[in-house]
Design an enzyme around this catalytic site. Structure first.
Site, PDB file in Angstrom:
ATOM      1  NE  ARG A   1      -4.061  -1.779   0.140  1.00 16.48           N
ATOM      2  CZ  ARG A   1      -5.021  -1.783  -0.738  1.00 16.48           C
ATOM      3  NH1 ARG A   1      -4.937  -1.050  -1.833  1.00 16.48           N
ATOM      4  NH2 ARG A   1      -6.083  -2.527  -0.559  1.00 16.48           N
TER       5      ARG A   1
ATOM      6  CB  ALA B   1     -11.368  -5.125   0.671  1.00 18.60           C
TER       7      ALA B   1
ATOM      8  CD  GLU C   1     -12.982  -5.857  -5.644  1.00 21.50           C
ATOM      9  OE1 GLU C   1     -11.891  -6.444  -5.530  1.00 21.50           O
ATOM     10  OE2 GLU C   1     -13.124  -4.872  -6.400  1.00 21.50           O
TER      11      GLU C   1
ATOM     12  CD  GLU D   1      -8.887  -8.058  -3.639  1.00 20.09           C
ATOM     13  OE1 GLU D   1      -8.813  -8.447  -2.458  1.00 20.09           O
ATOM     14  OE2 GLU D   1      -8.890  -6.854  -3.962  1.00 20.09           O
TER      15      GLU D   1
ATOM     16  CD  GLU E   1      -9.955  -4.208 -10.673  1.00 16.92           C
ATOM     17  OE1 GLU E   1      -9.393  -3.110 -10.782  1.00 16.92           O
ATOM     18  OE2 GLU E   1     -11.038  -4.369 -10.103  1.00 16.92           O
TER      19      GLU E   1
END
Length: 176
Positions: free
Chosen positions: A63, A75, A91, A95, A136
């Site tokens: 992050r 998430a 999601e 993921e 993604e």
């Protein structure tokens, strides 16, 4: 005494892919006028996914805002016009590869109401069906399945310091 602030004017400062930033001028009783910087966000979901052997599915990803890798619940952000439940199903699949027949909303909260309207929906997912991960283009993460007690201890010891993840794990400690 709690008082309501009345918005006198609102100026849109920035529009991005994920957020909008506006500055509101508000009237505050007995204090005149003040500025409020507000981040507008479409909302997000997080999923406490529980495997058949009572492990919690976590992802670990970098992050940029905090310059470190974090353990998090699967998430993602809610797309324009998307239902939070549909977002959670999407999601979780993207993921972790897991599909699920049903999800249960266990909590919703404002992430940082002092300056943002972001509302986060936390769902509980059981009876997971394994499948292929479909990240993604800009997502890079690793999937982990952590024993529920170990995940709880990771929250208590601050190894997990992401709020949605801590809240989800703490809420489900007695449910699984």
């Amino acid at each position: 005494m709690i008082t309501k602030e009345t918005t006198v004017s609102s100026d849109l400062i920035y529009t991005g892919k994920t957020i909008q930033l506006r500055v509101d001028t508000v009237e505050v009783p007995n204090k005149g006028y003040q500025k409020r910087e507000i981040i507008e966000h479409k909302g997000a979901v997080a999923i406490v996914a529980i495997t058949e052997d009572n492990k919690i599915v976590l992802v670990k990803q970098y992050r940029k805002a905090v310059e470190k890798e974090l353990y998090e619940l699967p998430a993602g952000k809610i797309e324009i016009g998307e239902d939070p439940l549909d977002c959670a199903i999407r999601e979780l699949k993207e993921e972790t590869g897991y599909s699920v027949d049903s999800l249960k909303l266990i909590h919703k909260y404002y992430a940082t109401p002092g300056f943002s309207n972001q509302l986060v929906f936390i769902y509980l997912a059981k009876n997971l069906i394994p499948g292929e991960i479909n990240l993604e283009e800009d997502e890079f993460l690793e999937v982990y399945e952590i024993d529920k007690d170990e995940a709880y201890n990771m929250v208590i010891s601050n190894e997990i310091c992401d709020s949605k993840t801590a809240i989800g794990i703490l809420l489900t400690k007695e449910l699984i």
